[in-house]
Design a protein around this motif. Sequence first.
Motif, PDB file in Angstrom:
ATOM      1  N   UNK A  51     -22.473 -21.965  -7.349  1.00 51.80           N
ATOM      2  CA  UNK A  51     -21.856 -23.282  -7.518  1.00 51.80           C
ATOM      3  C   UNK A  51     -22.818 -24.423  -7.212  1.00 51.80           C
ATOM      4  N   UNK A  52     -23.586 -24.300  -6.128  1.00 52.32           N
ATOM      5  CA  UNK A  52     -24.453 -25.387  -5.681  1.00 52.32           C
ATOM      6  C   UNK A  52     -25.557 -24.770  -4.809  1.00 52.32           C
TER       7      UNK A  52
ATOM      8  N   UNK B 135      -4.920 -39.432  -4.017  1.00 54.10           N
ATOM      9  CA  UNK B 135      -5.689 -38.910  -2.885  1.00 54.10           C
ATOM     10  C   UNK B 135      -4.840 -38.844  -1.617  1.00 54.10           C
TER      11      UNK B 135
ATOM     12  N   UNK C 242      -3.808 -30.987  -2.731  1.00 51.84           N
ATOM     13  CA  UNK C 242      -4.339 -30.056  -3.723  1.00 51.84           C
ATOM     14  C   UNK C 242      -3.382 -28.902  -3.983  1.00 51.84           C
ATOM     15  N   UNK C 243      -2.782 -28.423  -2.885  1.00 57.90           N
ATOM     16  CA  UNK C 243      -1.948 -27.246  -3.041  1.00 57.90           C
ATOM     17  C   UNK C 243      -0.717 -27.529  -3.882  1.00 57.90           C
TER      18      UNK C 243
ATOM     19  N   UNK D  20      -1.892 -27.016  -7.175  1.00 55.96           N
ATOM     20  CA  UNK D  20      -2.106 -25.606  -7.473  1.00 55.96           C
ATOM     21  C   UNK D  20      -0.806 -24.873  -7.773  1.00 55.96           C
TER      22      UNK D  20
ATOM     23  N   UNK E 170      -4.964 -20.252 -12.850  1.00 54.51           N
ATOM     24  CA  UNK E 170      -6.413 -20.170 -13.031  1.00 54.51           C
ATOM     25  C   UNK E 170      -6.737 -18.938 -13.851  1.00 54.51           C
TER      26      UNK E 170
ATOM     27  N   UNK F 192     -10.858 -18.226 -11.866  1.00 54.64           N
ATOM     28  CA  UNK F 192     -11.169 -19.151 -10.780  1.00 54.64           C
ATOM     29  C   UNK F 192     -12.614 -19.055 -10.310  1.00 54.64           C
ATOM     30  N   UNK F 193     -13.200 -17.845 -10.357  1.00 58.33           N
ATOM     31  CA  UNK F 193     -14.551 -17.690  -9.837  1.00 58.33           C
ATOM     32  C   UNK F 193     -15.542 -18.519 -10.630  1.00 58.33           C
TER      33      UNK F 193
ATOM     34  N   UNK G 244     -14.551 -21.253 -12.172  1.00 61.78           N
ATOM     35  CA  UNK G 244     -14.002 -22.601 -12.239  1.00 61.78           C
ATOM     36  C   UNK G 244     -13.228 -22.885 -13.507  1.00 61.78           C
TER      37      UNK G 244
ATOM     38  N   UNK H 129      -9.815 -22.983 -15.602  1.00 64.11           N
ATOM     39  CA  UNK H 129      -8.415 -23.115 -15.243  1.00 64.11           C
ATOM     40  C   UNK H 129      -7.643 -23.702 -16.417  1.00 64.11           C
TER      41      UNK H 129
ATOM     42  N   UNK I 260      -8.956 -35.124 -10.062  1.00 64.24           N
ATOM     43  CA  UNK I 260      -9.136 -34.063  -9.066  1.00 64.24           C
ATOM     44  C   UNK I 260     -10.261 -33.103  -9.353  1.00 64.24           C
ATOM     45  N   UNK I 261     -10.519 -32.858 -10.599  1.00 68.49           N
ATOM     46  CA  UNK I 261     -11.420 -31.754 -10.909  1.00 68.49           C
ATOM     47  C   UNK I 261     -12.684 -32.298 -11.465  1.00 68.49           C
TER      48      UNK I 261
ATOM     49  N   UNK J  61     -14.082 -23.774  -4.925  1.00 67.43           N
ATOM     50  CA  UNK J  61     -14.884 -24.259  -6.053  1.00 67.43           C
ATOM     51  C   UNK J  61     -14.866 -25.790  -6.100  1.00 67.43           C
ATOM     52  N   UNK J  62     -13.671 -26.368  -6.022  1.00 74.12           N
ATOM     53  CA  UNK J  62     -13.564 -27.825  -6.113  1.00 74.12           C
ATOM     54  C   UNK J  62     -14.202 -28.503  -4.897  1.00 74.12           C
TER      55      UNK J  62
ATOM     56  N   UNK K  41     -16.745 -27.427  -3.131  1.00 75.84           N
ATOM     57  CA  UNK K  41     -18.208 -27.392  -3.279  1.00 75.84           C
ATOM     58  C   UNK K  41     -18.658 -28.431  -4.298  1.00 75.84           C
ATOM     59  N   UNK K  42     -17.914 -28.565  -5.366  1.00 71.55           N
ATOM     60  CA  UNK K  42     -18.306 -29.539  -6.402  1.00 71.55           C
ATOM     61  C   UNK K  42     -18.198 -30.975  -5.879  1.00 71.55           C
TER      62      UNK K  42
END
Lengths: 213, 190
Positions: free
Chosen positions: A21-22, A161, A166-167, A170, A175, A178-179, A181, A183, A212-213, B171-172, B174-175
Motif C-alpha cells: 500500500x505505501x 467527517x 467509517x463503519x 461499511x 468489498x 478488500x486486499x 482496495x 470495492x 472517504x475513499x 487500506x483507507x 494507510x492511504x
Amino acid sequence: MERNRTYRNDWDAAKAETEQLFPWLAKRMEHRPFGVPDGYFEQLPGQIQKRVSGIPEGYFEDLPGRVMHRIKEKNYQLPEQAPHPYQVPKGYFDQLPQQVAVAKAPSGRVVPLYQRGWVQLSVAAALIAGIIATIFLLTRPALTERQLAKMDETALRDYVQENIEDYELYQLIEYTDPENGEYEFTILPEMSDSTLQDIEKDIDVTLLEDLWL
Amino acid sequence: MPPNQLPDSEILALHGDPSTRERAFELLVRTYQERLYWHIRNLVHFHEDADDVIQNVFVKVWHKLDQFRGDSQLYTWLYRIATNEALSHLQQQKRRQSVSIDHEDYNLAEQLKADTYFDGDDADAYLQEAISHLPDKQKEVFLLRYYEGIKYEDMSEMLATSVGALKASYHHAVKKIETFVTGRLNQAPE
C-alpha cells in the motif's frame, strides 16, 4: 530510556500488506520513536497497587451513609463555641434578621413595562425576537436539496467527517477484493427494500466515494 | 504472552480466591502492562498522558474484574477498557484546552519533537500527526495492525467487525496517511 516493545503475531503479513500500500510506511514499522523513563515498567505495578489497595469496592458510594451512622453512633455534639477577641454591639444578633429583611426589600416603585425607558423596551423587544427565532429554528422543515446544493464542499466534508463513522459506511458496502482496495457500493442484502430506497434517495454515492475513499 | 507470566486461566483462578486476589491482580498488571501501555501511548502520544490513563485503566480493572465472564479473551476485555479510557482522556483534553481539533493536531508534530520521550525525526512526527487525524475506529484498526501485527481474524473478535471491513479500513487508513505525510514532507524545507 526504554524502547517500545511490540507483540506481533501476524507481523510478516502486516508488513507485506503495508509494503504493497505505501512502502515508506512499511519501512518505518521497524522504527519506534516512543520511549519511557528507565525502570518505568518495574515501578508501575507498585504505583497501581498503591492506588487500589485499602480502598474497598464501592467505598465512595456508601461513604456519606457511613459518616452519618458514625455521627449518630457516637452521638457527636458540636463543640462549645470557642472564645474569640471580637465584640458586637448589644442586641446585634437579635436585630440582624430584621435589618436583613429591610435591606432585601425593593427600594424603588414598580413601573409597568410600557412606562419604562427605551433601554428596557429594547431589551424586551430583543427577548421576544429571540423567542420567535428559537421557535422558528426548532420547527422549520429540514434542509431541502436545493439548500444542500448551496453548501460548499468543505462544509459537507466536515459534516461527514464529524457525523458519519467509517463503519456506518461499511455497513452499506461490500468489498469485492478488500486486499487490493477494490470495492463496490453494493448495499448489503439483509437490508429491507424500503431502507434501500431511502438510502439510494438520500446518499450520493459519488460524493461519499470522493469524500472517504 | 510475555515470558515468565501466568496464563489468563491461572490469573483468574487466583483472583477467585480472596486470599490470593491481590497477588492475582499484580500478576495481571505485570502480564499486560506493557502491551496495554503501548496501545494507549500510540493513542495519546505522550508518556505523562499514557501513565495517567494506564493507571486509571488498572484501577477500573481492579473494581470490575469480578464482572469478567470469560466470553472473550482477557486481553480483548482489557483492550476495550484501555481504548475507551484513552479516547475519553483525549476528549477531556480537547475540552480543557478549548481549541479546535485542527489547531491541536497542527501542533502535534512540533509538540512531539520537543518531548523528552520522543526519539523520532520529522517523518516520525508527521506519521503520528497523520494517525491522530484518522477517525477513532479507523485509528484503532490501523494501530492494531501496524503496531501490534494483530491478525484480522482476532481483530474481528476484538472490534466486532467483519474481516473484510477491517481490511478495507486498514487500506483507507494507510492511504490517508500516505496523502498526509507526503504533503507534509513536500512542504518541509530542504
